[in-house]
Write a protein that holds these residues in place. Structure first.
Motif, PDB file in Angstrom:
ATOM      1  N   ARG A 160     -67.582 -21.500  11.943  1.00  0.00           N
ATOM      2  CA  ARG A 160     -67.809 -22.372  12.846  1.00  0.00           C
ATOM      3  C   ARG A 160     -67.344 -24.034  12.712  1.00  0.00           C
ATOM      4  NH1 ARG A 160     -73.067 -24.961  15.378  1.00  0.00           N
ATOM      5  NH2 ARG A 160     -72.990 -23.459  17.137  1.00  0.00           N
TER       6      ARG A 160
ATOM      7  N   ILE B 249     -66.505 -27.916  14.140  1.00  0.00           N
ATOM      8  CA  ILE B 249     -66.452 -28.873  15.439  1.00  0.00           C
ATOM      9  C   ILE B 249     -65.472 -29.649  15.259  1.00  0.00           C
ATOM     10  CG2 ILE B 249     -67.789 -30.891  16.308  1.00  0.00           C
ATOM     11  CD1 ILE B 249     -70.519 -29.771  15.018  1.00  0.00           C
TER      12      ILE B 249
ATOM     13  N   ILE C 205     -67.344 -24.202  22.691  1.00  0.00           N
ATOM     14  CA  ILE C 205     -68.383 -24.810  23.442  1.00  0.00           C
ATOM     15  C   ILE C 205     -68.193 -26.310  23.623  1.00  0.00           C
ATOM     16  CG2 ILE C 205     -70.783 -24.973  23.343  1.00  0.00           C
ATOM     17  CD1 ILE C 205     -71.217 -22.535  21.667  1.00  0.00           C
TER      18      ILE C 205
ATOM     19  N   ILE D  47     -67.343 -27.227  19.880  1.00  0.00           N
ATOM     20  CA  ILE D  47     -67.381 -26.388  18.770  1.00  0.00           C
ATOM     21  C   ILE D  47     -66.561 -25.141  18.888  1.00  0.00           C
ATOM     22  CG2 ILE D  47     -69.440 -24.741  17.602  1.00  0.00           C
ATOM     23  CD1 ILE D  47     -71.330 -26.451  18.827  1.00  0.00           C
TER      24      ILE D  47
ATOM     25  N   GLU E 246     -66.287 -21.399  17.378  1.00  0.00           N
ATOM     26  CA  GLU E 246     -67.205 -20.450  16.599  1.00  0.00           C
ATOM     27  C   GLU E 246     -66.703 -19.041  16.930  1.00  0.00           C
ATOM     28  OE1 GLU E 246     -71.195 -21.245  17.316  1.00  0.00           O
ATOM     29  OE2 GLU E 246     -71.028 -20.164  19.166  1.00  0.00           O
TER      30      GLU E 246
ATOM     31  N   PHE F  52     -71.360 -15.540  15.727  1.00  0.00           N
ATOM     32  CA  PHE F  52     -72.018 -16.746  14.901  1.00  0.00           C
ATOM     33  C   PHE F  52     -73.430 -16.877  15.295  1.00  0.00           C
ATOM     34  CE2 PHE F  52     -73.269 -20.993  13.861  1.00  0.00           C
ATOM     35  CZ  PHE F  52     -72.783 -21.113  12.549  1.00  0.00           C
TER      36      PHE F  52
ATOM     37  N   PHE G 105     -76.376 -19.188  14.956  1.00  0.00           N
ATOM     38  CA  PHE G 105     -77.040 -20.395  14.724  1.00  0.00           C
ATOM     39  C   PHE G 105     -78.341 -20.418  13.987  1.00  0.00           C
ATOM     40  CE2 PHE G 105     -79.008 -24.662  15.971  1.00  0.00           C
ATOM     41  CZ  PHE G 105     -77.922 -25.410  15.446  1.00  0.00           C
TER      42      PHE G 105
ATOM     43  N   LYS H 283     -79.166 -22.343  10.358  1.00  0.00           N
ATOM     44  CA  LYS H 283     -80.244 -23.236  10.484  1.00  0.00           C
ATOM     45  C   LYS H 283     -81.303 -23.030   9.179  1.00  0.00           C
ATOM     46  CE  LYS H 283     -83.122 -25.268  14.001  1.00  0.00           C
ATOM     47  NZ  LYS H 283     -83.851 -25.229  14.983  1.00  0.00           N
TER      48      LYS H 283
ATOM     49  N   LYS I 211     -89.094 -27.476  10.650  1.00  0.00           N
ATOM     50  CA  LYS I 211     -88.154 -28.402  11.218  1.00  0.00           C
ATOM     51  C   LYS I 211     -87.941 -28.417  12.525  1.00  0.00           C
ATOM     52  CE  LYS I 211     -82.947 -28.773  10.048  1.00  0.00           C
ATOM     53  NZ  LYS I 211     -81.872 -27.920   9.952  1.00  0.00           N
TER      54      LYS I 211
ATOM     55  N   LYS J 150     -88.573 -32.010  15.518  1.00  0.00           N
ATOM     56  CA  LYS J 150     -87.476 -32.323  16.764  1.00  0.00           C
ATOM     57  C   LYS J 150     -88.122 -32.370  18.022  1.00  0.00           C
ATOM     58  CE  LYS J 150     -83.177 -30.088  15.727  1.00  0.00           C
ATOM     59  NZ  LYS J 150     -82.395 -28.783  15.859  1.00  0.00           N
TER      60      LYS J 150
ATOM     61  N   TYR K 245     -77.193 -24.585  24.947  1.00  0.00           N
ATOM     62  CA  TYR K 245     -76.205 -24.234  25.910  1.00  0.00           C
ATOM     63  C   TYR K 245     -76.299 -22.608  26.207  1.00  0.00           C
ATOM     64  CZ  TYR K 245     -71.765 -24.311  28.472  1.00  0.00           C
ATOM     65  OH  TYR K 245     -70.668 -24.066  29.431  1.00  0.00           O
TER      66      TYR K 245
ATOM     67  N   ARG L 132     -79.156 -20.759  24.529  1.00  0.00           N
ATOM     68  CA  ARG L 132     -79.573 -20.512  22.734  1.00  0.00           C
ATOM     69  C   ARG L 132     -78.973 -21.971  22.355  1.00  0.00           C
ATOM     70  NH1 ARG L 132     -75.429 -18.872  19.586  1.00  0.00           N
ATOM     71  NH2 ARG L 132     -73.354 -19.387  20.251  1.00  0.00           N
ATOM     72  N   GLU L 133     -79.630 -21.985  21.383  1.00  0.00           N
ATOM     73  CA  GLU L 133     -79.533 -23.390  20.761  1.00  0.00           C
ATOM     74  C   GLU L 133     -78.071 -23.211  19.995  1.00  0.00           C
ATOM     75  OE1 GLU L 133     -82.409 -24.382  17.733  1.00  0.00           O
ATOM     76  OE2 GLU L 133     -81.790 -26.510  17.853  1.00  0.00           O
ATOM     77  N   VAL L 134     -77.190 -24.271  20.235  1.00  0.00           N
ATOM     78  CA  VAL L 134     -75.821 -24.119  19.700  1.00  0.00           C
ATOM     79  C   VAL L 134     -75.578 -25.107  18.687  1.00  0.00           C
ATOM     80  CG1 VAL L 134     -74.844 -22.833  21.745  1.00  0.00           C
ATOM     81  CG2 VAL L 134     -74.916 -25.437  21.860  1.00  0.00           C
TER      82      VAL L 134
END
Lengths: 188, 61
Positions: free
Chosen positions: A33, A35, A98, A112, A114, A118, A120, A124, A165, A169, B49, B52-54
């Protein structure tokens, strides 16, 4: 006439452009992936998809063709043994773009790129795991022994780290709202 | 050198410029955090998005 206008030039000479795409292809194989700007992502997508297609049928010829674009043995190995086999059933469309919105500074639309499978969440966790390990390393050695002896505690630890984590947030997301609420109150 | 024969009136200038303005951005609402976001883009507030968390929000500068 629109002959010979198949690809974007991206404000670069062909050598510069090709070098950039090679770098990005290598990064894409490595990290699965990336960016980048939306325009570069759109240009890169057919290139990475062609490489994945090369890898679907593992042949020495295919490997050499791929190595001409990305001259890194470990990355080619990963492409042919890890990435491409995941897409054997899929007739193209291995990647997704994306959109992220304009970049600060020059306002370029970011995106992004990817692979469609993939995860995410996995990335993480991977990001959370080293942090957990560091905190463990500071603590006495008996915890490190636990890590080697049993796999289960490690998993729970990483999950905890992930949840930790996630928790800050949420609080961050809530804070601005609180501030806004406070502002509204003060205005009243 | 060719030059304008007559001075443009303020009205003429302003009438021409009546259509020179910025249009407001069309925004949609993030279904996850209900923040205003650009349509067809990931929400940079919560990183979601299409359910789901992207992206990790801290990665976005």
């Amino acid at each position: 006439m629109r002959h010979g206008m198949a690809n974007r030039k991206l404000g670069r000479k062909s050598a510069h452009r090709n070098a950039m795409f090679r770098n990005q292809l290598a990064s894409m194989i490595d990290h699965e992936r990336i960016i980048t700007t939306l325009i570069k992502a759109k240009e890169l997508r057919p290139q990475i998809e062609k490489m994945v297609t090369l890898g679907k049928e593992d042949s020495i010829h295919g490997r050499r063709l791929a190595a001409r674009i990305v001259p890194d043995e470990t990355l080619i190995q990963k492409l042919f043994t890890n990435i491409s086999p995941r897409f054997v059933e899929r007739p193209g469309g291995y990647t997704r773009i994306i959109k992220l919105g304009p970049r600060r500074g020059d306002g370029a639309e970011m995106a992004i790129l990817e692979f469609v499978d993939f995860k995410f969440e996995d990335e993480k966790k991977a990001a959370a795991a080293p942090a957990a390990k560091k905190s463990k390393a500071k603590k006495p050695a008996d915890e490190a022994e636990d890590e080697t002896a049993e796999a289960k505690p490690k998993k729970t630890a990483s999950k905890k780290a992930a949840s930790k984590k996630a928790a800050p947030k949420k609080s961050k997301a809530e804070k601005p709202k609180e501030k806004k609420a406070a502002k509204k109150k003060s205005e009243k | 050198m060719p030059n304008p024969k007559r001075r443009h009136s303020r009205r003429r200038t302003r009438t021409r410029r009546a259509h020179d303005f910025l249009k407001p951005k069309s925004l949609s609402t993030c279904p996850q955090c209900h923040e205003a976001k650009l349509p067809h883009r990931a929400c940079l507030k919560c990183g979601y998005y299409k359910g789901r968390e992207v992206i990790a929000v801290k990665d976005v500068l």
